[in-house]
Design a protein around this motif. Sequence first.
Motif, PDB file in Angstrom:
ATOM      1  N   LEU A  23       0.818  -1.224   0.000  1.00 18.38           N
ATOM      2  CA  LEU A  23       0.000   0.000   0.000  1.00 18.38           C
ATOM      3  C   LEU A  23       0.852   1.275   0.000  1.00 18.38           C
ATOM      4  O   LEU A  23       0.330   2.363   0.219  1.00 18.38           O
ATOM      5  CB  LEU A  23      -0.927   0.010   1.219  1.00 18.38           C
ATOM      6  CG  LEU A  23      -1.959  -1.126   1.262  1.00 18.38           C
ATOM      7  CD1 LEU A  23      -2.681  -1.126   2.602  1.00 18.38           C
ATOM      8  CD2 LEU A  23      -2.965  -0.985   0.131  1.00 18.38           C
ATOM      9  N   ALA A  24       2.150   1.121  -0.249  1.00 19.50           N
ATOM     10  CA  ALA A  24       3.040   2.285  -0.119  1.00 19.50           C
ATOM     11  C   ALA A  24       2.564   3.482  -0.942  1.00 19.50           C
ATOM     12  O   ALA A  24       2.471   4.605  -0.424  1.00 19.50           O
ATOM     13  CB  ALA A  24       4.462   1.892  -0.529  1.00 19.50           C
ATOM     14  N   VAL A  25       2.233   3.249  -2.209  1.00 17.79           N
ATOM     15  CA  VAL A  25       1.812   4.369  -3.057  1.00 17.79           C
ATOM     16  C   VAL A  25       0.472   4.915  -2.574  1.00 17.79           C
ATOM     17  O   VAL A  25       0.263   6.133  -2.516  1.00 17.79           O
ATOM     18  CB  VAL A  25       1.737   3.944  -4.548  1.00 17.79           C
ATOM     19  CG1 VAL A  25       1.070   5.011  -5.394  1.00 17.79           C
ATOM     20  CG2 VAL A  25       3.130   3.638  -5.082  1.00 17.79           C
ATOM     21  N   ASP A  26      -0.436   4.012  -2.178  1.00 26.03           N
ATOM     22  CA  ASP A  26      -1.762   4.459  -1.710  1.00 26.03           C
ATOM     23  C   ASP A  26      -1.639   5.340  -0.463  1.00 26.03           C
ATOM     24  O   ASP A  26      -2.323   6.354  -0.344  1.00 26.03           O
ATOM     25  CB  ASP A  26      -2.643   3.240  -1.369  1.00 26.03           C
ATOM     26  CG  ASP A  26      -2.972   2.429  -2.613  1.00 26.03           C
ATOM     27  OD1 ASP A  26      -3.046   3.017  -3.689  1.00 26.03           O
ATOM     28  OD2 ASP A  26      -3.140   1.201  -2.485  1.00 26.03           O
ATOM     29  N   VAL A  27      -0.780   4.924   0.459  1.00 22.11           N
ATOM     30  CA  VAL A  27      -0.635   5.698   1.709  1.00 22.11           C
ATOM     31  C   VAL A  27       0.011   7.045   1.408  1.00 22.11           C
ATOM     32  O   VAL A  27      -0.464   8.089   1.878  1.00 22.11           O
ATOM     33  CB  VAL A  27       0.174   4.895   2.764  1.00 22.11           C
ATOM     34  CG1 VAL A  27       0.492   5.764   3.978  1.00 22.11           C
ATOM     35  CG2 VAL A  27      -0.599   3.642   3.189  1.00 22.11           C
ATOM     36  N   MET A  28       1.056   7.031   0.581  1.00 19.90           N
ATOM     37  CA  MET A  28       1.689   8.314   0.228  1.00 19.90           C
ATOM     38  C   MET A  28       0.674   9.227  -0.461  1.00 19.90           C
ATOM     39  O   MET A  28       0.612  10.427  -0.171  1.00 19.90           O
ATOM     40  CB  MET A  28       2.887   8.078  -0.708  1.00 19.90           C
ATOM     41  CG  MET A  28       4.104   7.496  -0.019  1.00 19.90           C
ATOM     42  SD  MET A  28       5.589   7.535  -1.070  1.00 19.90           S
ATOM     43  CE  MET A  28       5.181   6.348  -2.330  1.00 19.90           C
ATOM     44  N   ALA A  29      -0.116   8.640  -1.370  1.00 18.01           N
ATOM     45  CA  ALA A  29      -1.097   9.449  -2.106  1.00 18.01           C
ATOM     46  C   ALA A  29      -2.174   9.998  -1.163  1.00 18.01           C
ATOM     47  O   ALA A  29      -2.602  11.155  -1.313  1.00 18.01           O
ATOM     48  CB  ALA A  29      -1.731   8.624  -3.215  1.00 18.01           C
ATOM     49  N   ALA A  30      -2.592   9.187  -0.185  1.00 14.27           N
ATOM     50  CA  ALA A  30      -3.632   9.645   0.756  1.00 14.27           C
ATOM     51  C   ALA A  30      -3.110  10.818   1.597  1.00 14.27           C
ATOM     52  O   ALA A  30      -3.808  11.820   1.791  1.00 14.27           O
ATOM     53  CB  ALA A  30      -4.066   8.494   1.655  1.00 14.27           C
ATOM     54  N   LEU A  31      -1.888  10.698   2.075  1.00 15.16           N
ATOM     55  CA  LEU A  31      -1.327  11.786   2.885  1.00 15.16           C
ATOM     56  C   LEU A  31      -1.084  13.020   2.023  1.00 15.16           C
ATOM     57  O   LEU A  31      -1.274  14.158   2.466  1.00 15.16           O
ATOM     58  CB  LEU A  31      -0.027  11.327   3.561  1.00 15.16           C
ATOM     59  CG  LEU A  31      -0.169  10.133   4.527  1.00 15.16           C
ATOM     60  CD1 LEU A  31       1.162   9.799   5.194  1.00 15.16           C
ATOM     61  CD2 LEU A  31      -1.230  10.389   5.603  1.00 15.16           C
ATOM     62  N   GLN A  32      -0.703  12.778   0.776  1.00 15.74           N
ATOM     63  CA  GLN A  32      -0.492  13.894  -0.159  1.00 15.74           C
ATOM     64  C   GLN A  32      -1.810  14.615  -0.465  1.00 15.74           C
ATOM     65  O   GLN A  32      -1.852  15.845  -0.508  1.00 15.74           O
ATOM     66  CB  GLN A  32       0.117  13.341  -1.438  1.00 15.74           C
ATOM     67  CG  GLN A  32       0.239  14.332  -2.553  1.00 15.74           C
ATOM     68  CD  GLN A  32       1.074  13.776  -3.697  1.00 15.74           C
ATOM     69  OE1 GLN A  32       2.299  13.723  -3.617  1.00 15.74           O
ATOM     70  NE2 GLN A  32       0.431  13.372  -4.769  1.00 15.74           N
ATOM     71  N   ASP A  33      -2.868  13.845  -0.651  1.00 17.51           N
ATOM     72  CA  ASP A  33      -4.179  14.457  -0.926  1.00 17.51           C
ATOM     73  C   ASP A  33      -4.603  15.357   0.228  1.00 17.51           C
ATOM     74  O   ASP A  33      -5.181  16.417   0.037  1.00 17.51           O
ATOM     75  CB  ASP A  33      -5.250  13.366  -1.121  1.00 17.51           C
ATOM     76  CG  ASP A  33      -5.150  12.731  -2.505  1.00 17.51           C
ATOM     77  OD1 ASP A  33      -4.406  13.278  -3.340  1.00 17.51           O
ATOM     78  OD2 ASP A  33      -5.793  11.703  -2.726  1.00 17.51           O
ATOM     79  N   ARG A  34      -4.306  14.914   1.421  1.00 19.73           N
ATOM     80  CA  ARG A  34      -4.712  15.689   2.601  1.00 19.73           C
ATOM     81  C   ARG A  34      -3.898  16.970   2.741  1.00 19.73           C
ATOM     82  O   ARG A  34      -4.436  18.037   3.005  1.00 19.73           O
ATOM     83  CB  ARG A  34      -4.534  14.811   3.851  1.00 19.73           C
ATOM     84  CG  ARG A  34      -5.124  15.394   5.110  1.00 19.73           C
ATOM     85  CD  ARG A  34      -4.526  14.711   6.319  1.00 19.73           C
ATOM     86  NE  ARG A  34      -3.083  14.914   6.377  1.00 19.73           N
ATOM     87  CZ  ARG A  34      -2.213  14.016   6.777  1.00 19.73           C
ATOM     88  NH1 ARG A  34      -2.619  12.826   7.131  1.00 19.73           N
ATOM     89  NH2 ARG A  34      -0.922  14.299   6.810  1.00 19.73           N
ATOM     90  N   ASP A  35      -2.567  16.843   2.529  1.00 17.65           N
ATOM     91  CA  ASP A  35      -1.674  17.977   2.804  1.00 17.65           C
ATOM     92  C   ASP A  35      -1.335  18.803   1.568  1.00 17.65           C
ATOM     93  O   ASP A  35      -0.748  19.862   1.682  1.00 17.65           O
ATOM     94  CB  ASP A  35      -0.347  17.470   3.387  1.00 17.65           C
ATOM     95  CG  ASP A  35      -0.544  16.710   4.690  1.00 17.65           C
ATOM     96  OD1 ASP A  35      -1.624  16.862   5.302  1.00 17.65           O
ATOM     97  OD2 ASP A  35       0.368  15.964   5.087  1.00 17.65           O
TER      98      ASP A  35
END
Lengths: 169, 423
Positions: A23-35
């Motif tokens: 899930l590395a890309v998904d988690v990075m993308a989720a945190l990126q979407d938020r910030d």
Amino acid sequence: MPTDAQKDSLEREIQAADHPRELAVDVMAALQDRDGYLSDAAVMETARLLGMDPVEVEELATFYTFIYREPVGRYVIHVCDSVVCWMEGSETIGGHLMGTLGIGMGETTPDGLFTLLPVCCIGYCDRAPAILVNRKAYGPLTIADLDALIDRLRNAADAPGGENPGEEE
Amino acid sequence: MYPQILLRNRKPDRIATLAEYRAGGGYEGLVRVLQQRSPAEVRQVLLDAILLGRGGAAFPAGMKMMTVAEDAPFPRYLVCNADEMEPGTFKDRVLIHADPHQLIEGMILAAYAISAEKGIIFIRPEYESAARILEREIGIAREAGFLGRNILGSGIDVEIVVHRSGGRYICGEVTAQINALEGRRPNPKQPPPYPTEKGLWGKPTVLQNVETLCCIPHILRNGAQWFKDLALTESGAGTKIFGISGKVNRPGCYELPMGVRLSEIIEDYAGGMKNGGEFKACLPGGASTGFLTREHYHIEMDFDALKSVGNRLGTGAVMVFDRDTCLVAATLNLIEFFARESCGWCTPCREGLPYIREILWRIETGKGTAEDIPALKKICKHLWYSYCAFAPGAVSPVEGLLTHFEGEVAAHINQKKCPFRNS
């Protein structure tokens, strides 16, 4: 930092995964979407959530085109400069955007609305010249189309709730 | 009009629904296979059909599945490569947007053929709309009983998930894609072991392109001979989605028989040359193939015919260049792509591609010298010694340029400017 609800949701998803690091890309993308981008703190957070070394996350974050390690604008415009778009005038499209927005490739407008990035073939060669705005494709584009699109995005950004440039083709 | 198999349900403004897919015989192949055929029989039919991988490598799909040993460990994985990122290539996007259940059924059948319970669609971030379509339609297929646990009461379980990439061209390479799925930097790995023996998470993994998987339901419903008969050439089999772009009037995806002539694709389907221009060259199968010239204008487009002229059909992404387009500048653009996208893992690729870019840039801007041509040829040869197939693919257009259009390169050097630019 993520809200408790966001953290819980991510952590549930990670717990359900056979191998959390998939899930590395998904988690990075989720945190990126938020910030709006993947901050240093978010790199650390991704590593902690997935049981990875921060340097492993960093080597992914800096490798992938769609993970941003620096703040970007509300609308990220990827200008396709691959050979088919080039034949159909991507240099003119890119040049016009730089002129209109007053920034170079890789830069963000001072109002934080637009970021311009060059990108290799977005897979819309049948609609060249094409660009992506927040991952939605537009093409074939004329200068007039481009001006109208930028105006629309500016106006939408002022409106309550802003605009999602859209989803389906 | 040739028979439409993969694009039969394509509509101008929306995807085909499950009901529409079923009305054309969709999921009939799956029902019949689950009732009547063993996984080994499925693999054999695909081998007999001469289904060659449509992602560019043209490896027989049935053969790849057969390399998963009968007693290979579980879990086994099926990966659908929807990461097409090579300039000129957009057929997988069109296929997913036209008829997503065709891909889903193809994946279930391919998973059954290797006894995998999990299928993963690896998709590039530029195709977010396709990823969402697939997630929605996977849910619809599951509700209809075609996917999930105990499919149609057969005792077979197959689940499919969508994996979004962070976006890099090298992720389209098999071993790099497996690394990417494991949350590792997507560098390629050199076999052995092959992914069919030790792939994702060290387990047997078969990776197939979207178009290859889309062919599978039709082959299993209609038979191997039917598929072979679709082609116009003796050695070819099936149809091919040709994605035409560049200097033609109607760029787009056209489903045509394998072996159709290049001139027919350009004139009859892509509407001829744009603005009445004259055909100069094309790349027949994406950015990592070499140039075809006027001499090849009527060539039969299949894997063997292209091989016989030292080229490759690749993905069937035909990029057309007219007489007024500078091929040095076009090749420079292509090398810019490859230099930017190299993963940097090995020296020939990391150092060689920027070097080639530099020389081509000098030639294009009128600063080239006569020594540049032999230098380019020499560096191209060195790039064949790279770790993976990325660099040999990257130099294919450069080698094609030097083989077929050396005169155009020399004109830049002699005139100390690009002959195609006015200033």
